[in-house]
Design an enzyme around this catalytic site. Structure first.
Site, PDB file in Angstrom:
ATOM      1  N   LYS A  17      29.305  32.132  29.801  1.00  0.00           N
ATOM      2  CA  LYS A  17      27.954  32.691  29.608  1.00  0.00           C
ATOM      3  C   LYS A  17      27.683  33.054  28.150  1.00  0.00           C
ATOM      4  CE  LYS A  17      28.327  36.301  32.347  1.00  0.00           C
ATOM      5  NZ  LYS A  17      29.653  36.151  32.951  1.00  0.00           N
ATOM      6  N   ARG A  94      23.868  42.916  36.523  1.00  0.00           N
ATOM      7  CA  ARG A  94      25.178  42.684  37.134  1.00  0.00           C
ATOM      8  C   ARG A  94      25.221  43.162  38.586  1.00  0.00           C
ATOM      9  NH1 ARG A  94      28.401  41.422  32.604  1.00  0.00           N
ATOM     10  NH2 ARG A  94      30.597  41.655  32.968  1.00  0.00           N
ATOM     11  N   ARG A 131      41.901  33.283  26.714  1.00  0.00           N
ATOM     12  CA  ARG A 131      40.727  33.534  25.863  1.00  0.00           C
ATOM     13  C   ARG A 131      41.063  34.458  24.689  1.00  0.00           C
ATOM     14  NH1 ARG A 131      35.109  35.665  28.395  1.00  0.00           N
ATOM     15  NH2 ARG A 131      36.221  37.598  28.837  1.00  0.00           N
ATOM     16  N   ARG A 163      40.789  40.263  24.256  1.00  0.00           N
ATOM     17  CA  ARG A 163      40.025  41.417  24.707  1.00  0.00           C
ATOM     18  C   ARG A 163      40.903  42.353  25.511  1.00  0.00           C
ATOM     19  NH1 ARG A 163      34.234  39.468  27.105  1.00  0.00           N
ATOM     20  NH2 ARG A 163      34.872  40.974  28.682  1.00  0.00           N
ATOM     21  N   ARG A 174      37.642  42.483  37.862  1.00  0.00           N
ATOM     22  CA  ARG A 174      36.306  42.024  37.442  1.00  0.00           C
ATOM     23  C   ARG A 174      35.800  40.923  38.377  1.00  0.00           C
ATOM     24  NH1 ARG A 174      38.269  40.684  31.944  1.00  0.00           N
ATOM     25  NH2 ARG A 174      36.308  39.670  31.435  1.00  0.00           N
TER      26      ARG A 174
END
Ligand code: AMP
Length: 228
Positions: A17, A94, A131, A163, A174
């Site tokens: 996204k 969300r 990532r 992250r 999540r």
């Protein structure tokens, strides 16, 4: 004057996204608004608000709605608000309540399209585990696709890091929160006839082309919305 589109990007964590929203913002010359980026910026600035938000983020939980909606509303009512020129919201809404609150904040101005960037769970798990992101401009890399100088961002020269919420535990929480809270947002926009699903698997360029096609097709079939 033709105005830019008003878009919401939906999809699982790791669907791409952020990367695609940034490209769409550049392509359509609209504002890219990422609530995750706003929270991370506040957390690294060390404000009380940012540190409170970070506690939720590190656990993979949603930051409470009053805080999140307040942040978005502030951005939309501030000087230079993207309300008229167009925007792509990334990471907001969300949950269903945030979707209802967004309609209130938009104050009658219709959203053009909510796009579900669809990627299977095993692909997002692999993407999230590898990532790495720029701590300054949020550009996204992967251990298999690093920046040209080790862990220095190609775009802005910032440090490229993992992250804090890309841990195995936070990732699985999540994804659970996504199923429980965010899947109902897809239904919310589907019922309004504003949901488009785009396949998020493939190269960044392939996915970007697909998204532009979805948006342009939609805009040409709804001229009133492209030029309200
Ligand atoms: P993201 O960068 O979009 O994956 O967001 C990272 C984290 O920021 C999320 O896991 C949440 O803790 C928080 N966050 C971002 N957007 C929202 C939102 N709309 N509502 C609540 N929390 C959010």
């Amino acid at each position: 004057m033709t105005q830019g589109p008003r878009l919401v990007m939906l999809g699982k964590q790791g669907a791409g996204k952020g990367t695609q929203a940034a490209r769409l913002a550049e392509h359509y010359r609209i504002v890219h608004l990422s609530t995750g980026d706003l929270f991370r910026a506040a957390a690294s600035a060390g404000t009380r608000f940012g540190l409170e938000a970070k506690a939720y983020m590190d656990r993979g939980e949603l930051v409470p709605d009053d805080v999140t909606v307040g942040l978005v509303e502030e951005r939309f009512t501030a000087h230079g608000s993207p309300l008229q020129g167009g925007f792509v919201l990334d990471g907001f809404p969300r949950n269903r309540n945030q979707a209802v609150e967004l309609d209130r904040v938009l104050d009658g101005l219709p959203l053009d399209l909510a796009i579900d960037l669809d990627v299977p769970r095993d692909v997002v798990l692999e993407r999230l585990a590898g990532r790495r992101v720029c701590s300054r401009c949020s550009a996204v890399y992967h251990v298999d696709m690093p920046p040209s100088r080790p862990w220095i961002c190609d775009v802005c020269g910032g440090d490229v890091v993992q992250r804090d919420d890309d841990t195995e535990e936070a990732i699985s929480r999540r994804l659970e929160v996504y199923e429980e809270e965010t899947v109902p947002v897809l239904d919310y926009y589907r019922r309004l006839g504003k949901l488009a699903v785009a396949d998020g698997v493939g190269t960044g360029d392939d996915v970007f082309e697909r998204l532009v096609k979805v948006i342009d097709d939609w805009r040409s079939s709804s001229p009133a919305s492209a030029n309200p």
